[in-house]
Motif scaffolding. Sequence first.
Motif, PDB file in Angstrom:
ATOM      1  N   ARG A  49      -7.161   5.203   3.718  1.00 32.10           N
ATOM      2  CA  ARG A  49      -6.726   6.531   3.294  1.00 32.10           C
ATOM      3  C   ARG A  49      -5.403   6.899   3.947  1.00 32.10           C
ATOM      4  O   ARG A  49      -5.240   6.781   5.160  1.00 32.10           O
ATOM      5  CB  ARG A  49      -7.792   7.582   3.658  1.00 32.10           C
ATOM      6  N   LEU A  50      -4.462   7.334   3.117  1.00 32.22           N
ATOM      7  CA  LEU A  50      -3.182   7.893   3.570  1.00 32.22           C
ATOM      8  C   LEU A  50      -3.052   9.259   2.928  1.00 32.22           C
ATOM      9  O   LEU A  50      -2.878   9.360   1.702  1.00 32.22           O
ATOM     10  CB  LEU A  50      -2.019   6.984   3.174  1.00 32.22           C
ATOM     11  N   GLN A  51      -3.180  10.297   3.743  1.00 34.37           N
ATOM     12  CA  GLN A  51      -3.296  11.657   3.225  1.00 34.37           C
ATOM     13  C   GLN A  51      -4.432  11.674   2.189  1.00 34.37           C
ATOM     14  O   GLN A  51      -5.540  11.297   2.485  1.00 34.37           O
ATOM     15  CB  GLN A  51      -1.954  12.138   2.677  1.00 34.37           C
ATOM     16  N   TYR A  60       0.838  -1.206   0.000  1.00 33.46           N
ATOM     17  CA  TYR A  60       0.000   0.000   0.000  1.00 33.46           C
ATOM     18  C   TYR A  60       0.870   1.253   0.000  1.00 33.46           C
ATOM     19  O   TYR A  60       0.598   2.219  -0.719  1.00 33.46           O
ATOM     20  CB  TYR A  60      -0.916  -0.032   1.220  1.00 33.46           C
ATOM     21  N   LEU A  61       1.928   1.236   0.796  1.00 32.20           N
ATOM     22  CA  LEU A  61       2.842   2.380   0.871  1.00 32.20           C
ATOM     23  C   LEU A  61       3.480   2.652  -0.493  1.00 32.20           C
ATOM     24  O   LEU A  61       3.566   3.811  -0.928  1.00 32.20           O
ATOM     25  CB  LEU A  61       3.916   2.098   1.913  1.00 32.20           C
ATOM     26  N   LEU A  62       3.915   1.611  -1.172  1.00 28.72           N
ATOM     27  CA  LEU A  62       4.504   1.767  -2.506  1.00 28.72           C
ATOM     28  C   LEU A  62       3.488   2.368  -3.471  1.00 28.72           C
ATOM     29  O   LEU A  62       3.807   3.305  -4.218  1.00 28.72           O
ATOM     30  CB  LEU A  62       4.980   0.408  -3.017  1.00 28.72           C
ATOM     31  N   CYS A  63       2.284   1.849  -3.467  1.00 27.22           N
ATOM     32  CA  CYS A  63       1.262   2.347  -4.394  1.00 27.22           C
ATOM     33  C   CYS A  63       0.925   3.812  -4.117  1.00 27.22           C
ATOM     34  O   CYS A  63       0.686   4.590  -5.050  1.00 27.22           O
ATOM     35  CB  CYS A  63       0.006   1.485  -4.302  1.00 27.22           C
ATOM     36  N   CYS A  64       0.930   4.187  -2.844  1.00 27.95           N
ATOM     37  CA  CYS A  64       0.686   5.588  -2.491  1.00 27.95           C
ATOM     38  C   CYS A  64       1.793   6.484  -3.031  1.00 27.95           C
ATOM     39  O   CYS A  64       1.525   7.532  -3.630  1.00 27.95           O
ATOM     40  CB  CYS A  64       0.571   5.722  -0.976  1.00 27.95           C
ATOM     41  N   ALA A  65       3.052   6.074  -2.836  1.00 33.88           N
ATOM     42  CA  ALA A  65       4.183   6.875  -3.314  1.00 33.88           C
ATOM     43  C   ALA A  65       4.143   7.026  -4.827  1.00 33.88           C
ATOM     44  O   ALA A  65       4.380   8.117  -5.362  1.00 33.88           O
ATOM     45  CB  ALA A  65       5.495   6.229  -2.873  1.00 33.88           C
ATOM     46  N   VAL A  66       3.835   5.948  -5.539  1.00 33.71           N
ATOM     47  CA  VAL A  66       3.762   5.999  -7.004  1.00 33.71           C
ATOM     48  C   VAL A  66       2.638   6.927  -7.444  1.00 33.71           C
ATOM     49  O   VAL A  66       2.784   7.694  -8.399  1.00 33.71           O
ATOM     50  CB  VAL A  66       3.571   4.583  -7.576  1.00 33.71           C
ATOM     51  N   SER A  67       1.504   6.862  -6.755  1.00 36.32           N
ATOM     52  CA  SER A  67       0.381   7.732  -7.103  1.00 36.32           C
ATOM     53  C   SER A  67       0.745   9.203  -6.930  1.00 36.32           C
ATOM     54  O   SER A  67       0.333  10.059  -7.721  1.00 36.32           O
ATOM     55  CB  SER A  67      -0.827   7.381  -6.223  1.00 36.32           C
ATOM     56  N   MET A  68       1.540   9.508  -5.907  1.00 35.81           N
ATOM     57  CA  MET A  68       1.982  10.882  -5.681  1.00 35.81           C
ATOM     58  C   MET A  68       2.938  11.359  -6.777  1.00 35.81           C
ATOM     59  O   MET A  68       2.866  12.511  -7.227  1.00 35.81           O
ATOM     60  CB  MET A  68       2.657  10.983  -4.315  1.00 35.81           C
ATOM     61  N   LEU A  69       3.823  10.450  -7.218  1.00 27.73           N
ATOM     62  CA  LEU A  69       4.867  10.830  -8.175  1.00 27.73           C
ATOM     63  C   LEU A  69       4.420  10.752  -9.628  1.00 27.73           C
ATOM     64  O   LEU A  69       4.796  11.582 -10.446  1.00 27.73           O
ATOM     65  CB  LEU A  69       6.086   9.916  -7.974  1.00 27.73           C
ATOM     66  N   LEU A  71       7.428   9.153   3.717  1.00 25.48           N
ATOM     67  CA  LEU A  71       6.130   8.857   4.317  1.00 25.48           C
ATOM     68  C   LEU A  71       6.296   8.087   5.620  1.00 25.48           C
ATOM     69  O   LEU A  71       5.568   8.320   6.590  1.00 25.48           O
ATOM     70  CB  LEU A  71       5.281   8.049   3.328  1.00 25.48           C
ATOM     71  N   VAL A  72       7.255   7.187   5.664  1.00 24.30           N
ATOM     72  CA  VAL A  72       7.530   6.435   6.893  1.00 24.30           C
ATOM     73  C   VAL A  72       8.024   7.374   7.985  1.00 24.30           C
ATOM     74  O   VAL A  72       7.573   7.316   9.139  1.00 24.30           O
ATOM     75  CB  VAL A  72       8.561   5.319   6.633  1.00 24.30           C
ATOM     76  N   ASP A  73       8.952   8.262   7.633  1.00 21.08           N
ATOM     77  CA  ASP A  73       9.541   9.174   8.618  1.00 21.08           C
ATOM     78  C   ASP A  73       8.497  10.097   9.237  1.00 21.08           C
ATOM     79  O   ASP A  73       8.628  10.514  10.394  1.00 21.08           O
ATOM     80  CB  ASP A  73      10.648   9.999   7.969  1.00 21.08           C
ATOM     81  N   GLN A  74       7.451  10.424   8.472  1.00 19.78           N
ATOM     82  CA  GLN A  74       6.412  11.322   8.986  1.00 19.78           C
ATOM     83  C   GLN A  74       5.431  10.606   9.917  1.00 19.78           C
ATOM     84  O   GLN A  74       4.627  11.263  10.580  1.00 19.78           O
ATOM     85  CB  GLN A  74       5.644  11.947   7.817  1.00 19.78           C
ATOM     86  N   ASP A  75       5.491   9.270   9.957  1.00 24.27           N
ATOM     87  CA  ASP A  75       4.624   8.476  10.832  1.00 24.27           C
ATOM     88  C   ASP A  75       3.160   8.898  10.681  1.00 24.27           C
ATOM     89  O   ASP A  75       2.469   9.239  11.647  1.00 24.27           O
ATOM     90  CB  ASP A  75       5.069   8.620  12.284  1.00 24.27           C
ATOM     91  N   LEU A  76       2.673   8.831   9.458  1.00 27.47           N
ATOM     92  CA  LEU A  76       1.327   9.302   9.133  1.00 27.47           C
ATOM     93  C   LEU A  76       0.279   8.236   9.428  1.00 27.47           C
ATOM     94  O   LEU A  76       0.546   7.038   9.318  1.00 27.47           O
ATOM     95  CB  LEU A  76       1.264   9.684   7.647  1.00 27.47           C
TER      96      LEU A  76
END
Length: 561
Positions: free
Chosen positions: A181-183, A86-95, A136-141
Amino acid sequence: MRQITITDENKTLSLPIGSTVEDALLALGIVKPSDTPSYRQDPIVGALVNHELQSCSRSLVSDCTIEGVRLYGEMGKRMYRHSICYLLCCAVSMLYPSRRLVIGHSLGDGYYFSFDDDLTLQSSDITTISETMRALVDQDLPIEEVVLPYEEAIAYFRENHFDQTASLISTHNEPVVELYRLQGYLDISYEPLLCKTGLMQVWELKPYQDRGMLLRYPRSHNIGSLDPFTDNPLLFAVFKEYKAWGSILNVQALGQLNELGNKNTIEAFIRLAEALQQKKISNIADQINIHSSVKAVLIAGPSSSGKTTFAHKLAIQLQVLGKRTIKVSLDNYYLSPQQAPRDEENKPDLEALEAIDLAQFQQDLSALIAGEPVTLPKYDFKSLSRTYESEPVQMDKRTILIIEGIHGMNPKLTNTIDNETLFRVYISALTQLNLDDHNRISTTDNRMIRRLVRDNRTRGTDATTTLNMWPSVRRGEDRYIFPYQNNANIMINSALDYELGVLSPYAQPLLKMVKPSAGPAYETARRLLKFLENVNPIPDTLVPDDSLLREFIGGSEFGVI
């Protein structure tokens, strides 16, 4: 405000309806308010709510029992692996909001992802994605559970190029769709996720093959760090081939399969899927025939991979090429349980190589290859003793032995035999079908569903018994089968893209009989039922009598049980 009652093993208290699992864990003292969860502290990351696994962000709407689930346990590790995807897919969607990322399959200790376009994936792109994930990990969202109305969810996924997700939702009619939901990023997960990005500390994103990337996770034996990467090109080649077949079939995900059933075009799809698998078996027979020195074909694979039916079908293809075949099952060389090695619980370890009479097998194999007559054993699983066939068998120059059993890839099995006379085939149900863009169908779950159906039909075994036995089966596979899979000359995928539609009507009633008192088996049953809710049924009357799938549902022309 209405109150609900929350109970753990030590206390009972009341909370407002709509409180989250995390609220309950805090109120019960299972989690301390001062805790700052850290990956390496094996934190509680979810809970069994009335014995069903839930995310910490799940809202509670009725009285319940609750039990914390830790990250390093089996359920916690499943949550972790789904969460980093899920984290990977979120990052790709942002970029890359206009590109479609698709999950491919598991490969060793990772998941293969690629973009569904013609653009080249550069190493710099993967570095950028990895850096975004780390940020995203560092922000502990927080990762929150939310629901969207049906029409709004369909529109969101179509606008964001999640084509297969939109397709799957469109084949059902629930009024709302559950999302995470992540952000501003929304996506489906068919299993609970971690509720904070800060817990996803250990992973690696690396380039893999020509156009993809591998998202690696820690293995169970070394949860604190990643093992050195070990490639498995033979397995990847099988997935790549079957992905190409998915293009021929024009079905890559479950929504498309459901649509075929809704349009009454599934029968043609089944014929094509069966023909493709038959062509592969024919090609394997051709490869064996090329090698004139081959006297024995060893077939191995994990539980419920379809070894027995494959052996029958391969024998027919070899006979078409002018060969005689003699089938030999390693199961018939079992020692009695009293003679078998013991496992950690001091029970007979029937998965171990030492559970078979290795000396007798090697003696019979040598004699057969030398052209001598041999009376083959036959193991009686009711009396747990060995008898023998009434007539001996003997090879001539045209004969090939077909030897089927889980240890076929283990070199110790045949270390007294000239390797040039052997051809090894590894078989497994390597599902190429996805649930949707970002959620894969587990090959292990596919095999588990096959076994549930077969064991109930052939042995009268209920689902609780099969599910409780499955961890032991998996341990045996990890020890005695998977480490030797790359010794194969060739691998074959026994999965049929339509099979879940046939198996689901058999499996669901069995799984519904697993009750909350069944312990871990209940959580697995609930997870599988939630997954199978997405599968539209396919009539078993459409399955050919010679299909490998008949090994599990019955009615095989080979008489396989």
